[in-house]
Design a protein around this motif. Structure first.
Motif, PDB file in Angstrom:
ATOM      1  N   HIS A  91      29.730  32.485  41.698  1.00 53.29           N
ATOM      2  CA  HIS A  91      30.649  31.929  42.697  1.00 53.29           C
ATOM      3  C   HIS A  91      31.387  33.040  43.439  1.00 53.29           C
ATOM      4  N   ARG A  92      31.856  34.063  42.715  1.00 51.90           N
ATOM      5  CA  ARG A  92      32.612  35.140  43.353  1.00 51.90           C
ATOM      6  C   ARG A  92      31.721  35.989  44.246  1.00 51.90           C
ATOM      7  N   VAL A  93      30.493  36.234  43.815  1.00 48.28           N
ATOM      8  CA  VAL A  93      29.577  37.029  44.639  1.00 48.28           C
ATOM      9  C   VAL A  93      29.255  36.296  45.933  1.00 48.28           C
ATOM     10  N   ALA A  94      29.142  34.963  45.844  1.00 48.05           N
ATOM     11  CA  ALA A  94      28.811  34.186  47.033  1.00 48.05           C
ATOM     12  C   ALA A  94      29.977  34.095  48.002  1.00 48.05           C
ATOM     13  N   THR A  95      31.198  34.061  47.494  1.00 47.62           N
ATOM     14  CA  THR A  95      32.358  33.869  48.366  1.00 47.62           C
ATOM     15  C   THR A  95      33.065  35.172  48.722  1.00 47.62           C
ATOM     16  N   ALA A  96      33.025  36.159  47.845  1.00 46.25           N
ATOM     17  CA  ALA A  96      33.709  37.442  48.094  1.00 46.25           C
ATOM     18  C   ALA A  96      32.880  38.562  47.497  1.00 46.25           C
ATOM     19  N   PRO A  97      31.823  38.995  48.175  1.00 45.05           N
ATOM     20  CA  PRO A  97      30.942  40.023  47.605  1.00 45.05           C
ATOM     21  C   PRO A  97      31.653  41.323  47.297  1.00 45.05           C
ATOM     22  N   ALA A  98      32.712  41.649  48.032  1.00 39.26           N
ATOM     23  CA  ALA A  98      33.375  42.925  47.829  1.00 39.26           C
ATOM     24  C   ALA A  98      34.118  42.993  46.505  1.00 39.26           C
ATOM     25  N   THR A  99      34.573  41.840  45.968  1.00 38.65           N
ATOM     26  CA  THR A  99      35.390  41.856  44.748  1.00 38.65           C
ATOM     27  C   THR A  99      34.793  41.030  43.611  1.00 38.65           C
ATOM     28  N   GLY A 100      33.699  40.329  43.870  1.00 36.74           N
ATOM     29  CA  GLY A 100      33.140  39.472  42.823  1.00 36.74           C
ATOM     30  C   GLY A 100      32.732  40.236  41.584  1.00 36.74           C
ATOM     31  N   HIS A 101      32.080  41.365  41.748  1.00 42.04           N
ATOM     32  CA  HIS A 101      31.662  42.175  40.608  1.00 42.04           C
ATOM     33  C   HIS A 101      32.867  42.723  39.861  1.00 42.04           C
ATOM     34  N   GLN A 102      33.913  43.112  40.605  1.00 40.91           N
ATOM     35  CA  GLN A 102      35.105  43.666  39.964  1.00 40.91           C
ATOM     36  C   GLN A 102      35.835  42.614  39.143  1.00 40.91           C
ATOM     37  N   ASP A 103      35.837  41.371  39.597  1.00 36.75           N
ATOM     38  CA  ASP A 103      36.506  40.315  38.830  1.00 36.75           C
ATOM     39  C   ASP A 103      35.873  40.157  37.448  1.00 36.75           C
ATOM     40  N   LEU A 104      34.556  40.197  37.373  1.00 32.47           N
ATOM     41  CA  LEU A 104      33.898  40.064  36.080  1.00 32.47           C
ATOM     42  C   LEU A 104      34.163  41.289  35.212  1.00 32.47           C
ATOM     43  N   ALA A 105      34.227  42.474  35.814  1.00 37.04           N
ATOM     44  CA  ALA A 105      34.532  43.675  35.048  1.00 37.04           C
ATOM     45  C   ALA A 105      35.942  43.613  34.467  1.00 37.04           C
ATOM     46  N   ARG A 106      36.901  43.109  35.233  1.00 42.48           N
ATOM     47  CA  ARG A 106      38.269  42.983  34.714  1.00 42.48           C
ATOM     48  C   ARG A 106      38.346  41.918  33.630  1.00 42.48           C
ATOM     49  N   ALA A 107      37.565  40.842  33.779  1.00 46.85           N
ATOM     50  CA  ALA A 107      37.546  39.830  32.729  1.00 46.85           C
ATOM     51  C   ALA A 107      36.999  40.407  31.432  1.00 46.85           C
ATOM     52  N   ARG A 108      35.989  41.253  31.504  1.00 52.56           N
ATOM     53  CA  ARG A 108      35.441  41.875  30.298  1.00 52.56           C
ATOM     54  C   ARG A 108      36.502  42.704  29.581  1.00 52.56           C
ATOM     55  N   LEU A 109      37.286  43.481  30.330  1.00 56.56           N
ATOM     56  CA  LEU A 109      38.334  44.286  29.709  1.00 56.56           C
ATOM     57  C   LEU A 109      39.407  43.397  29.085  1.00 56.56           C
ATOM     58  N   LEU A 110      39.728  42.284  29.737  1.00 52.71           N
ATOM     59  CA  LEU A 110      40.767  41.405  29.214  1.00 52.71           C
ATOM     60  C   LEU A 110      40.311  40.704  27.935  1.00 52.71           C
ATOM     61  N   PHE A 111      39.056  40.259  27.906  1.00 53.54           N
ATOM     62  CA  PHE A 111      38.568  39.533  26.731  1.00 53.54           C
ATOM     63  C   PHE A 111      38.315  40.461  25.543  1.00 53.54           C
ATOM     64  N   SER A 112      38.329  41.758  25.743  1.00 53.51           N
ATOM     65  CA  SER A 112      38.133  42.676  24.625  1.00 53.51           C
ATOM     66  C   SER A 112      39.422  42.968  23.876  1.00 53.51           C
ATOM     67  N   LEU A 113      40.565  42.448  24.366  1.00 60.04           N
ATOM     68  CA  LEU A 113      41.858  42.716  23.734  1.00 60.04           C
ATOM     69  C   LEU A 113      42.127  41.694  22.635  1.00 60.04           C
ATOM     70  N   PRO A 114      42.971  42.076  21.661  1.00 63.64           N
ATOM     71  CA  PRO A 114      43.181  41.190  20.497  1.00 63.64           C
ATOM     72  C   PRO A 114      43.662  39.795  20.852  1.00 63.64           C
TER      73      PRO A 114
END
Length: 623
Positions: A91-114
């Protein structure tokens, strides 16, 4: 308030923010999200500035709103599945290609926290640990079936490479000229204020009236409406009057850009220059600056900047820093609350929506983006606009000149290129505010200025190496009997006898009995230099007076040149020229040049594969 759950942020940049987690959808996630985001923005987290924390918060908000809009949203963290995350990324890649990949990368960092790691399913963590999908361009996204064209990200057409030497020289000259105008304007106003306070009666009527208004401004910080101007707080005469003692918003662009160029730092660092500093014997100034994106607990760096000689403050970073302290001192004293940052300007309070006539503010105290600078607009709106160089290969008529695109990134890149060139291309010495990989990848790689300079340096190095090899060959020729005998044309015994060889030697040479590696030797028992049996390498034969080369040796010589070319790809350039350069010069310039193009073309049809080069190297004797 009851029912609220917030994360208070206190950044390393001195800025604060409050993020209200209770306003997000899916209440079953709130406590886990608050714990994870608090760890992500805490002292040991990676988001330690307000801008970085706000960016991370934006990605979190977009993720939760997407999950809440699903037909069956995951009400709690343990209901999340990898399919949810893949759908969010698509969904993010389709609507905002410039930031869609970054959103998933930030989610990965957030879900790795306790705070979240213990509450989500293991397969979700496994999915996040995989390599992230490569970001797709808008064209790829459209071709994949999104159904509509996606506009390119904002700023996609902006130049990111550095300036040419001419553009950089013109830019620095313009920045220094504008900074000098600002400096002289404020110093002139301060001098008039000093003379008015000392003896108003010694001034002319016009200077006395102006001095009276400057004294009022210095005491209250408020700028009156000059006599004769419209009785309007928006009158442009007030802006001009304020400039006699204070920096104004329009002064920021040239001063910030010149500070970035002299300090060789990025715009973020220059905007956060501190007031606190330490003088080092009136020769340098020491201060602690902010260098972002270095990881947790690595945001601050102590630097020492040269002050330079008096009157050279527009050419040295330390001298310009002290000048900025001087120009902003009065405005900083008039501000209501102290700030550790250097920058302080006067602004029209009504224009800023403050409901007051005037205001003295630190423009970057709360946000680095709070005050737009617009460097390209400054360059285009000057009395003499800055123009870009014409593209290579075009005549560049004046009517077709394009405005120069100016940005902090281009200035930083240009200064990195300039320093690298000054250091002779030695990256360990050129790396100043970045590591060598970052310096090369983000600033030097692909920059046309550094590419052209590197090509020139390599060209000069190759020319120098070739000249050195040529001199070595000529010296060896003089010492070894005048160089090889090259006999184009027929290679039979009569032709060799006519060339001066005695009949027995001519017959042996014609029959191939005197052949060595790639040529023939008419007397290997008596070297021209030593008078003793020859002990030199076959590669040294090409400098020797006993060397004989005829048309029959051409296929082997061409095979040797191919082997030398292959060896050139395997060895450092300097080492190749040292070992093989003299022989290469002798073959290319002294031997092959004696044969006709037809003889060389015929020899290429019978060109032999060289297998002797490795033997003449004697690798078993190498240490």
């Amino acid at each position: 308030m009851n029912g609220t759950l917030v994360v208070s942020f206190h950044g390393d940049d001195g800025r604060h923010a409050v993020f209200d987690v209770s306003r997000l959808p899916l209440p079953g996630w709130h406590r886990a999200l608050a714990a994870a985001f608090a760890a992500r923005t805490g002292p040991a987290g990676g988001l330690r500035t307000r801008a970085a924390a706000s960016t991370g918060w934006g990605s979190l908000v977009r993720l939760m709103r997407f999950l809440a809009c699903l037909p069956r949203p995951p009400a709690v963290p343990n209901q999340l599945t990898p399919e949810h995350l893949m759908a969010f990324h698509a969904h993010r890649v389709a609507t905002a290609p410039a930031t869609g990949h970054q959103d998933l990368a930030r989610a990965r960092l957030l879900f790795s926290l306790p705070g979240l790691r213990e509450q989500v399913a293991p397969q979700v963590l496994d999915h996040l640990r995989q390599r992230l999908p490569a970001p797709r361009t808008p064209q790829v996204a459209q071709a994949a079936g999104t159904g509509s064209a996606v506009s390119p990200p904002t700023g996609a057409g902006r130049l990111t490479t550095g300036f040419s030497d001419g553009e950089l020289a013109r830019l620095l000259a313009a920045l220094r000229a504008d900074a000098a105008t600002i400096r002289d304007r404020i110093r002139s106003g301060q001098d008039l204020l000093r003379r008015y306070r000392a003896d108003p009666s010694a001034l002319e009527d016009r200077e006395r009236r102006l001095g009276r208004m400057l004294a009022q401004m210095a005491a209250t910080g408020q700028v009156p409406v000059p006599p004769g101007a419209r009785p309007n707080p928006f009158a442009p005469e007030r802006q001009q009057l304020a400039g006699h003692l204070f920096l104004t918003l329009r002064d920021l662009a040239p001063l910030l850009l010149l500070a970035a160029a002299l300090s060789e730092r990025n715009g973020e660092t220059v905007k956060e220059l501190p007031v606190a500093h330490r003088m080092l014997e009136d020769r340098a100034v020491e201060l602690v600056i902010v260098k972002r994106r270095r990881g947790a607990r690595r945001w601050f760096e102590t630097v020492t900047w040269e002050i330079g000689a008096p009157g050279r403050e527009l050419h040295t970073p330390g001298g310009f820093y002290l000048l900025l302290l001087e120009l902003t001192a009065r405005s900083r004293r008039l501000r209501g609350s102290p700030s550790p940052l250097l920058w302080s300007v006067w602004r029209n309070g009504y224009a800023a929506g403050l409901g007051a006539p005037d205001d003295h503010c630190a423009p970057f105290e709360h946000s680095l983006r709070g005050t737009p600078i617009l460097p390209s607009a400054w360059a285009a709106d000057r009395p003499r606009p800055l123009l870009a160089d014409p593209p290579p290969g075009t005549p560049g008529r004046p009517g077709e000149a394009q405005p120069l695109q100016v940005s902090f990134n281009r200035i930083k890149t240009s200064m990195e290129v300039r320093r690298t060139k000054r250091m002779g291309g030695h990256l360990p010495s050129a790396a100043k505010s970045n590591t060598m990989p970052v310096l090369f990848r983000n600033y030097l790689s692909g920059d046309p200025v550094i590419t052209t300079w590197a090509e020139e340096v390599l060209g000069e190095a190759f020319a120098d190496a070739e000249q050195a090899a040529r001199r070595a060959h000529e010296h060896a020729v003089q010492a070894a009997g005048g160089g090889p005998r090259v006999l184009p044309g027929p290679a039979g015994a009569p032709a060799l006898e006519a060339a001066g060889l005695v009949p027995p030697v001519a017959r042996q040479a014609a029959d191939g009995d005197l052949d060595t590696g790639w040529s023939a030797c008419i007397d290997h028992t008596r070297h021209p230099l030593t008078g003793r049996p020859c002990q030199v390498s076959f590669l040294d034969c090409f400098h020797c007076g006993n060397c004989l080369i005829t048309r029959t040796h051409l296929p082997r010589l061409l095979g040797l040149l191919r082997a030398l070319a292959q060896r050139r790809r395997e060895l450092p350039e300097g080492q190749w020229w040292q070992h093989y350069g003299p022989a290469w010069v002798a073959i290319r310039q002294d031997i092959l040049a004696r044969f006709t193009p037809a003889e060389l073309e015929q020899a290429r049809t019978g060109e032999e594969h060289d297998a002797l080069l490795d033997l003449v190297e004697n690798p078993w004797q190498a240490p």
